[in-house]
Design a protein around this motif. Sequence first.
Motif, PDB file in Angstrom:
ATOM      1  N   HIS A  90       4.749  58.168  37.022  1.00 36.78           N
ATOM      2  CA  HIS A  90       4.402  58.105  38.445  1.00 36.78           C
ATOM      3  C   HIS A  90       5.637  58.284  39.328  1.00 36.78           C
ATOM      4  N   ILE A  91       6.733  57.676  38.949  1.00 37.08           N
ATOM      5  CA  ILE A  91       7.975  57.863  39.706  1.00 37.08           C
ATOM      6  C   ILE A  91       8.383  59.332  39.666  1.00 37.08           C
ATOM      7  N   PHE A  92       8.265  59.928  38.475  1.00 30.62           N
ATOM      8  CA  PHE A  92       8.706  61.311  38.329  1.00 30.62           C
ATOM      9  C   PHE A  92       7.798  62.289  39.065  1.00 30.62           C
ATOM     10  N   ILE A  93       6.494  62.013  39.135  1.00 26.96           N
ATOM     11  CA  ILE A  93       5.609  62.920  39.863  1.00 26.96           C
ATOM     12  C   ILE A  93       5.961  62.902  41.353  1.00 26.96           C
ATOM     13  N   LEU A  94       6.337  61.737  41.866  1.00 28.32           N
ATOM     14  CA  LEU A  94       6.748  61.663  43.270  1.00 28.32           C
ATOM     15  C   LEU A  94       8.026  62.462  43.501  1.00 28.32           C
ATOM     16  N   TYR A  95       8.985  62.303  42.588  1.00 29.01           N
ATOM     17  CA  TYR A  95      10.218  63.090  42.708  1.00 29.01           C
ATOM     18  C   TYR A  95       9.913  64.573  42.609  1.00 29.01           C
ATOM     19  N   ASN A  96       9.077  64.965  41.660  1.00 28.97           N
ATOM     20  CA  ASN A  96       8.771  66.377  41.459  1.00 28.97           C
ATOM     21  C   ASN A  96       8.122  66.976  42.696  1.00 28.97           C
ATOM     22  N   TRP A  97       7.183  66.256  43.280  1.00 28.14           N
ATOM     23  CA  TRP A  97       6.543  66.734  44.505  1.00 28.14           C
ATOM     24  C   TRP A  97       7.595  66.869  45.617  1.00 28.14           C
ATOM     25  N   PHE A  98       8.453  65.852  45.770  1.00 23.34           N
ATOM     26  CA  PHE A  98       9.512  65.882  46.776  1.00 23.34           C
ATOM     27  C   PHE A  98      10.432  67.077  46.540  1.00 23.34           C
ATOM     28  N   TYR A  99      10.779  67.324  45.284  1.00 21.16           N
ATOM     29  CA  TYR A  99      11.641  68.449  44.919  1.00 21.16           C
ATOM     30  C   TYR A  99      11.004  69.774  45.332  1.00 21.16           C
ATOM     31  N   LEU A 100       9.731  69.940  45.014  1.00 19.24           N
ATOM     32  CA  LEU A 100       9.049  71.203  45.305  1.00 19.24           C
ATOM     33  C   LEU A 100       8.793  71.410  46.796  1.00 19.24           C
ATOM     34  N   PRO A 149       1.908  71.757  39.477  1.00 21.61           N
ATOM     35  CA  PRO A 149       3.160  71.607  38.721  1.00 21.61           C
ATOM     36  C   PRO A 149       3.596  70.146  38.611  1.00 21.61           C
ATOM     37  N   SER A 150       3.359  69.367  39.655  1.00 18.66           N
ATOM     38  CA  SER A 150       3.726  67.950  39.608  1.00 18.66           C
ATOM     39  C   SER A 150       2.890  67.221  38.566  1.00 18.66           C
ATOM     40  N   MET A 151       1.594  67.535  38.491  1.00 18.26           N
ATOM     41  CA  MET A 151       0.727  66.910  37.482  1.00 18.26           C
ATOM     42  C   MET A 151       1.132  67.337  36.069  1.00 18.26           C
ATOM     43  N   MET A 153       4.177  67.978  35.119  1.00 19.10           N
ATOM     44  CA  MET A 153       5.366  67.193  34.799  1.00 19.10           C
ATOM     45  C   MET A 153       4.984  65.739  34.499  1.00 19.10           C
ATOM     46  N   PHE A 154       4.003  65.202  35.227  1.00 15.74           N
ATOM     47  CA  PHE A 154       3.495  63.866  34.938  1.00 15.74           C
ATOM     48  C   PHE A 154       2.996  63.813  33.497  1.00 15.74           C
ATOM     49  N   ALA A 155       2.181  64.802  33.130  1.00 15.88           N
ATOM     50  CA  ALA A 155       1.609  64.843  31.779  1.00 15.88           C
ATOM     51  C   ALA A 155       2.702  64.987  30.723  1.00 15.88           C
ATOM     52  N   THR A 156       3.698  65.803  30.997  1.00 16.32           N
ATOM     53  CA  THR A 156       4.783  66.000  30.035  1.00 16.32           C
ATOM     54  C   THR A 156       5.536  64.696  29.800  1.00 16.32           C
ATOM     55  N   VAL A 157       5.897  64.018  30.876  1.00 15.79           N
ATOM     56  CA  VAL A 157       6.613  62.741  30.750  1.00 15.79           C
ATOM     57  C   VAL A 157       5.741  61.722  30.022  1.00 15.79           C
ATOM     58  N   PHE A 158       4.453  61.680  30.361  1.00 12.94           N
ATOM     59  CA  PHE A 158       3.575  60.708  29.733  1.00 12.94           C
ATOM     60  C   PHE A 158       3.382  60.988  28.243  1.00 12.94           C
ATOM     61  N   VAL A 159       3.215  62.246  27.864  1.00 12.02           N
ATOM     62  CA  VAL A 159       3.019  62.574  26.445  1.00 12.02           C
ATOM     63  C   VAL A 159       4.272  62.249  25.640  1.00 12.02           C
ATOM     64  N   ILE A 160       5.437  62.582  26.171  1.00 11.28           N
ATOM     65  CA  ILE A 160       6.682  62.224  25.481  1.00 11.28           C
ATOM     66  C   ILE A 160       6.774  60.703  25.370  1.00 11.28           C
ATOM     67  N   GLY A 161       6.418  60.005  26.445  1.00 16.13           N
ATOM     68  CA  GLY A 161       6.414  58.541  26.412  1.00 16.13           C
ATOM     69  C   GLY A 161       5.412  57.987  25.417  1.00 16.13           C
ATOM     70  N   LEU A 162       4.261  58.630  25.292  1.00 12.21           N
ATOM     71  CA  LEU A 162       3.256  58.218  24.316  1.00 12.21           C
ATOM     72  C   LEU A 162       3.813  58.319  22.900  1.00 12.21           C
ATOM     73  N   LEU A 163       4.483  59.420  22.605  1.00 12.01           N
ATOM     74  CA  LEU A 163       5.078  59.595  21.273  1.00 12.01           C
ATOM     75  C   LEU A 163       6.143  58.528  21.008  1.00 12.01           C
ATOM     76  N   PHE A 164       7.002  58.287  21.991  1.00 16.69           N
ATOM     77  CA  PHE A 164       8.013  57.234  21.847  1.00 16.69           C
ATOM     78  C   PHE A 164       7.346  55.873  21.669  1.00 16.69           C
ATOM     79  N   SER A 165       6.257  55.646  22.394  1.00 19.13           N
ATOM     80  CA  SER A 165       5.548  54.365  22.315  1.00 19.13           C
ATOM     81  C   SER A 165       4.947  54.146  20.934  1.00 19.13           C
ATOM     82  N   ILE A 166       4.329  55.170  20.377  1.00 17.29           N
ATOM     83  CA  ILE A 166       3.705  55.043  19.057  1.00 17.29           C
ATOM     84  C   ILE A 166       4.755  54.747  17.994  1.00 17.29           C
TER      85      ILE A 166
END
Length: 177
Positions: A90-100, A149-151, A153-166
């Motif tokens: 969620h933090i990163f999606i806000l940054y990504n939107w701000f960036y774009l 594009p922001s969504m 990036m949200f999905a990318t961060v979340f999926v990587i986080g999911l793998l790290f979490s598992i």
Amino acid sequence: MTSSNMYSIIRFGSLCGLALVIGFYTSHLALGSTTDNFTTGEIVGYSVMFISSLAIIMGIKDYKQKRSPAPLGFMGALGVGLGISLIAAHIFILYNWFYLVFINPTFTSSYIRYSEQKIISSGLEPTVIEQQLSELADYADLVGNNFTPSMMMFATVFVIGLLFSIVSAIALRTPRK
């Protein structure tokens, strides 16, 4: 959910999100926004995502230490990791939107042109090039706004986080006796 659980999730989710923002913004400052650096930017971007995801491991470990001597099961550890991932995404999606919108509003169109040139100069057969250019045109329509594009990036961060979490939940759980 206990307060120590929430504290670990919020603290390490914010840490992970902040690491993402700092890493991506620093990358933007160091590499600029020229198409010459897009490939390097992608490598740096995914590296930042993986390195910042170490906060998930630290967060689960922190939570486990706070609840000691009580055991930590797989689902409890996974829940902490997913919470951290969601906050960071969620933090990163806000940054990504701000960036774009404010930092680099021409990024998406520049990236589409860059991808187009890569396809044209790929040396593939003309029919394959045409097919890939057609697919890129469809993709360009999809990412024509800043939400998609922001969504992504949200999905990318979340999926990587999911793998790290598992992986972390498996490694850091307390074995049953």
